[in-house]
Each structure stands twice: as structure tokens, then as C-alpha cells.
Design a protein around this motif. Structure first.
Motif, PDB file in Angstrom:
ATOM      1  N   LYS A  32       0.825  -1.217   0.000  1.00  0.00           N
ATOM      2  CA  LYS A  32       0.000   0.000   0.000  1.00  0.00           C
ATOM      3  C   LYS A  32       0.857   1.264   0.000  1.00  0.00           C
ATOM      4  CE  LYS A  32      -3.698   2.154   2.718  1.00  0.00           C
ATOM      5  NZ  LYS A  32      -4.511   2.025   3.948  1.00  0.00           N
ATOM      6  N   SER A  34       5.131   2.892   1.205  1.00  0.00           N
ATOM      7  CA  SER A  34       6.478   2.543   1.646  1.00  0.00           C
ATOM      8  C   SER A  34       7.244   3.793   2.027  1.00  0.00           C
ATOM      9  CB  SER A  34       7.230   1.801   0.529  1.00  0.00           C
ATOM     10  OG  SER A  34       7.457   2.673  -0.571  1.00  0.00           O
ATOM     11  N   ASN A  35       8.202   3.586   2.913  1.00  0.00           N
ATOM     12  CA  ASN A  35       9.151   4.631   3.264  1.00  0.00           C
ATOM     13  C   ASN A  35      10.538   3.992   3.260  1.00  0.00           C
ATOM     14  OD1 ASN A  35      10.322   7.036   4.145  1.00  0.00           O
ATOM     15  ND2 ASN A  35      10.115   6.456   6.293  1.00  0.00           N
ATOM     16  N   GLU A  49      10.232   0.986   5.877  1.00  0.00           N
ATOM     17  CA  GLU A  49       8.870   0.700   6.331  1.00  0.00           C
ATOM     18  C   GLU A  49       8.007   0.346   5.124  1.00  0.00           C
ATOM     19  OE1 GLU A  49       5.101   3.129   8.271  1.00  0.00           O
ATOM     20  OE2 GLU A  49       7.148   3.741   8.786  1.00  0.00           O
ATOM     21  N   LEU A  50       7.418  -0.836   5.151  1.00  0.00           N
ATOM     22  CA  LEU A  50       6.526  -1.295   4.088  1.00  0.00           C
ATOM     23  C   LEU A  50       5.143  -1.515   4.681  1.00  0.00           C
ATOM     24  CD1 LEU A  50       8.871  -3.965   2.424  1.00  0.00           C
ATOM     25  CD2 LEU A  50       8.645  -1.547   1.826  1.00  0.00           C
ATOM     26  N   GLU A  51       4.134  -0.861   4.113  1.00  0.00           N
ATOM     27  CA  GLU A  51       2.753  -1.001   4.597  1.00  0.00           C
ATOM     28  C   GLU A  51       1.931  -1.755   3.550  1.00  0.00           C
ATOM     29  OE1 GLU A  51      -1.033   1.701   6.148  1.00  0.00           O
ATOM     30  OE2 GLU A  51       0.797   2.672   5.431  1.00  0.00           O
ATOM     31  N   HIS A  55      -2.373  -8.117   6.966  1.00  0.00           N
ATOM     32  CA  HIS A  55      -1.277  -8.637   7.783  1.00  0.00           C
ATOM     33  C   HIS A  55      -0.429  -9.601   6.967  1.00  0.00           C
ATOM     34  CE1 HIS A  55       0.801  -9.895  11.411  1.00  0.00           C
ATOM     35  NE2 HIS A  55       0.619 -11.157  11.028  1.00  0.00           N
ATOM     36  N   ASN A  81      -0.120  -4.262   9.862  1.00  0.00           N
ATOM     37  CA  ASN A  81       0.008  -4.394   8.407  1.00  0.00           C
ATOM     38  C   ASN A  81       1.352  -3.893   7.896  1.00  0.00           C
ATOM     39  OD1 ASN A  81      -2.585  -5.239   8.646  1.00  0.00           O
ATOM     40  ND2 ASN A  81      -3.513  -3.582   7.488  1.00  0.00           N
ATOM     41  N   LYS A  82       2.277  -3.565   8.801  1.00  0.00           N
ATOM     42  CA  LYS A  82       3.552  -2.974   8.407  1.00  0.00           C
ATOM     43  C   LYS A  82       4.712  -3.913   8.701  1.00  0.00           C
ATOM     44  CE  LYS A  82       2.015   1.804   9.093  1.00  0.00           C
ATOM     45  NZ  LYS A  82       2.293   3.083   9.796  1.00  0.00           N
ATOM     46  N   PHE A  84       8.983  -3.672   9.129  1.00  0.00           N
ATOM     47  CA  PHE A  84      10.075  -2.731   9.363  1.00  0.00           C
ATOM     48  C   PHE A  84      11.409  -3.470   9.289  1.00  0.00           C
ATOM     49  CE2 PHE A  84       6.396  -1.267  11.725  1.00  0.00           C
ATOM     50  CZ  PHE A  84       6.322   0.077  11.379  1.00  0.00           C
TER      51      PHE A  84
END
Length: 195
Positions: A32, A34-35, A49-51, A55, A81-82, A84
């Protein structure tokens, strides 16, 4: 005719069920946000960080740095749902690639890649720039070079020449008051030859 109806009703029902359930079946879990974002340019990065839309399980994240060299990461952790993951060191300037793979909530593995770049930090001002006099603050001039208007005598002269003096205003008010009194007195006196 009865046989045709009996065959047609289940067929229509099966088509309706397929049409109604196919969007849900095709809507697999996905990434959905990402950072860092894909193709982002950053000064630094502390955490990947991946969202996802649901889950995820069994996450795997690989980070390649400049020249394709692998960059060590901590073990990925899942929170809601993330997902790291943190680089173990400071990322140097250059281009990076994130490759990720997770198992979605329906048991299917999904994977993808992201690219980003670490840019050089802004140059900090040197000691000579910090101690230099700002351009906006003019240097003090000697007394002889200052304009005449800055001296107290010149300022007093400017105040005197700007507008009428106070005593002249007072005299003008007295003259106007006297003139008004004369006009009123002249109106009250009866003219000769009448009465």
C-alpha cells in the motif's frame, strides 16, 4: 421446456456467483505504501517501512547499495500491516534497491522492488562565512562622512522648517476670532435711517 428451465436456473446462478465473487478473489493483498517511496531522494534513511493492505507473514527484505553491494539489515519485524527493517550502519551517498518478499493473508507469496537514492547533505557554512559581517549591516561611517540630516542641529532645523510654527498658529486663531467678533457686532448694530 421443463428440462430447459431446470438446466438454465443453475447455470445462471453459477454465473452470478462467479461475477460477484471474482473481484474479491482477484483482489490479492498488495503493498500500500512505503518509506522510502519508490524513486525517492533522501538525505538519510534510518528505517525501511513497508505497509500492506493486510497482515503479512515471513517477511524478507534485501537492500543493495551503490555498485550492487549488499547492505546489512536487522531482522525484519511485523507490526500490524507494516513490516520494518533497519540498516545496521549509516547509508552513504548513492543509489539503493530494496527487494522484498512476504506471504499474504491468503497464503500466496508476493514480492516487489523499490529504488531510492541518498543525496549529499547540504554544505555547511565554513568558519570564514560564519564570522564575516552580514551584507545587510552597513559598516559604521566616521562622523565627517555621515549625512548632515543625522546631526541634532540639522534635525532641529528640519523640524522648524517643516510646517508652521506654533506661535503663528496662535496668532492666526486670534485674528480669526477677532474677525468673527467684528462681524457679529456689525450685524447687531441697527443701520442709521431706520427705526
Amino acid at each position: 421446456m421443463t428440462f430447459l428451465r431446470r438446466a438454465l436456473v443453475p447455470a445462471v446462478g453459477a454465473v452470478l456467483v462467479l461475477l460477484l465473487t471474482s473481484p474479491a478473489a482477484l483482489a490479492h493483498d498488495r503493498l500500500k505504501a512505503s518509506n522510502p517511496a519508490d524513486r525517492a531522494k533522501l538525505k538519510s534513511l534510518e528505517t525501511i517501512e513497508l505497509e500492506f493492505t493486510s497482515h503479512m507473514q515471513l517477511p524478507t527484505i534485501v537492500l543493495d547499495g551503490p555498485g550492487g553491494k549488499p547492505v546489512p539489515l536487522d531482522k525484519p519485524r511485523v507490526q500490524g500491516n507494516k513490516v520494518f527493517a533497519r540498516p545496521t550502519g549509516t547509508l552513504q551517498e548513492g543509489r539503493y534497491r530494496i527487494a522484498w518478499r512476504v506471504v499474504s493473508s491468503d497464503g500466496h507469496p508476493i514480492q516487489g522492488e523499490l529504488a531510492f537514492a541518498i543525496t549529499a547533505p547540504d554544505p555547511s557554512p565554513g568558519p570564514s562565512e560564519e564570522t564575516s559581517t552580514p551584507a545587510s549591516s552597513p559598516e559604521p561611517q566616521p562622523a565627517s562622512a555621515q549625512p548632515p540630516s543625522s546631526s541634532p542641529v540639522a534635525a532641529t532645523r528640519a523640524d522648524r522648517t517643516s510646517g508652521l510654527p506654533g506661535w503663528l498658529w496662535a496668532a492666526l486663531a486670534v485674528v480669526l476670532a477677532g474677525g468673527a467678533a467684528v462681524v457679529l457686532a456689525a450685524r447687531r448694530k441697527p443701520r442709521p435711517g431706520r427705526g
